[in-house]
Design a protein around this motif. Sequence first.
Motif, PDB file in Angstrom:
ATOM      1  N   VAL A 148      28.605  50.270  50.430  1.00  0.00           N
ATOM      2  CA  VAL A 148      29.319  51.494  50.782  1.00  0.00           C
ATOM      3  C   VAL A 148      29.515  51.592  52.292  1.00  0.00           C
ATOM      4  O   VAL A 148      28.549  51.550  53.052  1.00  0.00           O
ATOM      5  N   HIS A 149      30.764  51.713  52.715  1.00  0.00           N
ATOM      6  CA  HIS A 149      31.083  52.021  54.106  1.00  0.00           C
ATOM      7  C   HIS A 149      30.927  53.525  54.329  1.00  0.00           C
ATOM      8  O   HIS A 149      31.144  54.324  53.415  1.00  0.00           O
ATOM      9  N   HIS A 150      30.596  53.913  55.562  1.00  0.00           N
ATOM     10  CA  HIS A 150      30.511  55.325  55.923  1.00  0.00           C
ATOM     11  C   HIS A 150      31.345  55.610  57.170  1.00  0.00           C
ATOM     12  O   HIS A 150      31.478  54.760  58.056  1.00  0.00           O
ATOM     13  N   ALA A 151      31.856  56.830  57.227  1.00  0.00           N
ATOM     14  CA  ALA A 151      32.502  57.343  58.438  1.00  0.00           C
ATOM     15  C   ALA A 151      32.005  58.761  58.654  1.00  0.00           C
ATOM     16  O   ALA A 151      31.858  59.534  57.691  1.00  0.00           O
ATOM     17  N   PHE A 152      31.710  59.113  59.910  1.00  0.00           N
ATOM     18  CA  PHE A 152      31.155  60.421  60.241  1.00  0.00           C
ATOM     19  C   PHE A 152      31.996  61.064  61.337  1.00  0.00           C
ATOM     20  O   PHE A 152      32.298  60.434  62.355  1.00  0.00           O
ATOM     21  N   LEU A 153      32.367  62.317  61.121  1.00  0.00           N
ATOM     22  CA  LEU A 153      33.144  63.092  62.082  1.00  0.00           C
ATOM     23  C   LEU A 153      32.324  64.300  62.518  1.00  0.00           C
ATOM     24  O   LEU A 153      31.960  65.136  61.691  1.00  0.00           O
ATOM     25  N   VAL A 154      32.027  64.392  63.807  1.00  0.00           N
ATOM     26  CA  VAL A 154      31.241  65.510  64.325  1.00  0.00           C
ATOM     27  C   VAL A 154      32.127  66.753  64.398  1.00  0.00           C
ATOM     28  O   VAL A 154      33.227  66.718  64.959  1.00  0.00           O
ATOM     29  N   VAL A 155      31.641  67.849  63.844  1.00  0.00           N
ATOM     30  CA  VAL A 155      32.391  69.098  63.820  1.00  0.00           C
ATOM     31  C   VAL A 155      31.886  70.064  64.895  1.00  0.00           C
ATOM     32  O   VAL A 155      32.665  70.734  65.570  1.00  0.00           O
ATOM     33  N   GLU A 156      30.577  70.127  65.051  1.00  0.00           N
ATOM     34  CA  GLU A 156      29.986  71.089  65.983  1.00  0.00           C
ATOM     35  C   GLU A 156      28.695  70.514  66.553  1.00  0.00           C
ATOM     36  O   GLU A 156      27.957  69.807  65.865  1.00  0.00           O
ATOM     37  N   GLY A 157      28.428  70.796  67.828  1.00  0.00           N
ATOM     38  CA  GLY A 157      27.200  70.327  68.448  1.00  0.00           C
ATOM     39  C   GLY A 157      27.253  68.847  68.765  1.00  0.00           C
ATOM     40  O   GLY A 157      28.318  68.251  68.949  1.00  0.00           O
ATOM     41  N   GLY A 158      26.065  68.241  68.843  1.00  0.00           N
ATOM     42  CA  GLY A 158      25.976  66.832  69.190  1.00  0.00           C
ATOM     43  C   GLY A 158      25.045  66.080  68.267  1.00  0.00           C
ATOM     44  O   GLY A 158      24.118  66.646  67.683  1.00  0.00           O
ATOM     45  N   LEU A 159      25.287  64.785  68.105  1.00  0.00           N
ATOM     46  CA  LEU A 159      24.467  63.913  67.277  1.00  0.00           C
ATOM     47  C   LEU A 159      24.005  62.711  68.087  1.00  0.00           C
ATOM     48  O   LEU A 159      24.687  62.273  69.020  1.00  0.00           O
ATOM     49  N   GLN A 160      22.851  62.177  67.713  1.00  0.00           N
ATOM     50  CA  GLN A 160      22.420  60.876  68.206  1.00  0.00           C
ATOM     51  C   GLN A 160      22.503  59.911  67.030  1.00  0.00           C
ATOM     52  O   GLN A 160      21.820  60.086  66.025  1.00  0.00           O
ATOM     53  N   VAL A 161      23.343  58.893  67.176  1.00  0.00           N
ATOM     54  CA  VAL A 161      23.600  57.950  66.091  1.00  0.00           C
ATOM     55  C   VAL A 161      23.150  56.565  66.529  1.00  0.00           C
ATOM     56  O   VAL A 161      23.539  56.083  67.593  1.00  0.00           O
ATOM     57  N   HIS A 162      22.323  55.943  65.708  1.00  0.00           N
ATOM     58  CA  HIS A 162      21.825  54.599  65.987  1.00  0.00           C
ATOM     59  C   HIS A 162      22.387  53.681  64.904  1.00  0.00           C
ATOM     60  O   HIS A 162      22.106  53.876  63.721  1.00  0.00           O
ATOM     61  N   VAL A 163      23.176  52.695  65.288  1.00  0.00           N
ATOM     62  CA  VAL A 163      23.843  51.812  64.334  1.00  0.00           C
ATOM     63  C   VAL A 163      23.497  50.361  64.646  1.00  0.00           C
ATOM     64  O   VAL A 163      23.725  49.885  65.767  1.00  0.00           O
ATOM     65  N   GLY A 164      22.945  49.660  63.674  1.00  0.00           N
ATOM     66  CA  GLY A 164      22.614  48.255  63.852  1.00  0.00           C
ATOM     67  C   GLY A 164      21.695  48.027  65.028  1.00  0.00           C
ATOM     68  O   GLY A 164      20.715  48.751  65.233  1.00  0.00           O
ATOM     69  N   ASN A 165      22.001  47.028  65.825  1.00  0.00           N
ATOM     70  CA  ASN A 165      21.197  46.693  67.006  1.00  0.00           C
ATOM     71  C   ASN A 165      21.723  47.333  68.280  1.00  0.00           C
ATOM     72  O   ASN A 165      21.261  46.996  69.375  1.00  0.00           O
ATOM     73  N   SER A 166      22.665  48.236  68.148  1.00  0.00           N
ATOM     74  CA  SER A 166      23.249  48.871  69.325  1.00  0.00           C
ATOM     75  C   SER A 166      22.345  49.957  69.880  1.00  0.00           C
ATOM     76  O   SER A 166      21.470  50.495  69.188  1.00  0.00           O
TER      77      SER A 166
END
Length: 354
Positions: free
Chosen positions: A256-274
Amino acid sequence: MAKIETTTLPTGISSKPYIISSQEGEIIYIPLSKSVTRLLVTGEETDDAFAVVGSGGSQGDPIGFHYHREAHDVFLCLKGQINVWADDQCRTLSSGDFASVPPGTIHQYQIVGPHSEMVGLIVPGGWEEFFRFIGEPYDGATWPLEDDRNFFDVLLPKLKAAAEKFDMVPCPQHHGVEPQSWAETDGRLPGSLKPYFVKNATGPAYLAGGTLCRPLATTAESGGKFSIGQIEVSSHLKLHAGLFASSSRRLAFDHVHHAFLVVEGGLQVHVGNSKPAHLYAGEFVFVPKGIEFSIAAGSRFASFYAFANGPGLIELYQRLGSAHHLSTLPESAAAWAESELAALGKDIGCRLSL
């Protein structure tokens, strides 16, 4: 450790995560429409599993009734108002409102007001080529409000050709109803493949620790093809519990692929080795299947939409959490079925790492 690439265009690579800044994407102007379409994810990134498409514009005419034999459309209003017709129903969508239009449903939409925006998922991917076919690349800040070209010369020939080339069957004889009042049943997911509407924050909600998940469409409503929902999180210590409470905990969905769109505030996203990426309202991140990720609140309150070509994160939260009947996050985190995570992961097709 490198950063996730931030780009203005989808990458065209199915195994590569990326971030698209607010209002970016491949921007296409549909002649005479007072609107633009933004391609955020295309079939090239998802092996034709789905595409994510944003639209913004000013008051215009309805686009014309049609239906798709295979394509499933959804409309999620982000700003302003959008009229959406589906068979014998019509609703005026405002911020947070949602419409699902499965294959075979005669439908159209109309942008209302001076500045309205929406985002949609198209299943299967590849149908977004329709916009490239009838539209023109656009590099302005918003969209053209004046276009004095002749419809019969500029757009009509392309629309006729597109109807033959793409999965789109025009229904010029169909007479739609006037926009209708929202019904009490509009907050319920039907559990089957049929058109429906969900008013903002009126549908089902599930609380897992300090995370609130509001499914808008699950695999039950999409014929097993996708899920969409809104997720609310907080950096407040009393709500810092749940699936990603530990910064080292990651999930990977094998199919399953995912896509995320921030609507309000802020997120910290950790993906793979990045390196962890900090995303804010309007920003968008694509996570290909098989790549580990975690999501944490970067502000006291944050909200984002999740799109997946399967059960994905939305249905995982739905099954881990308990029904939540308030319109906001609670004062403190609730218990959740953490002990069931491994078994649910196998059922949904995700792997957990610590």
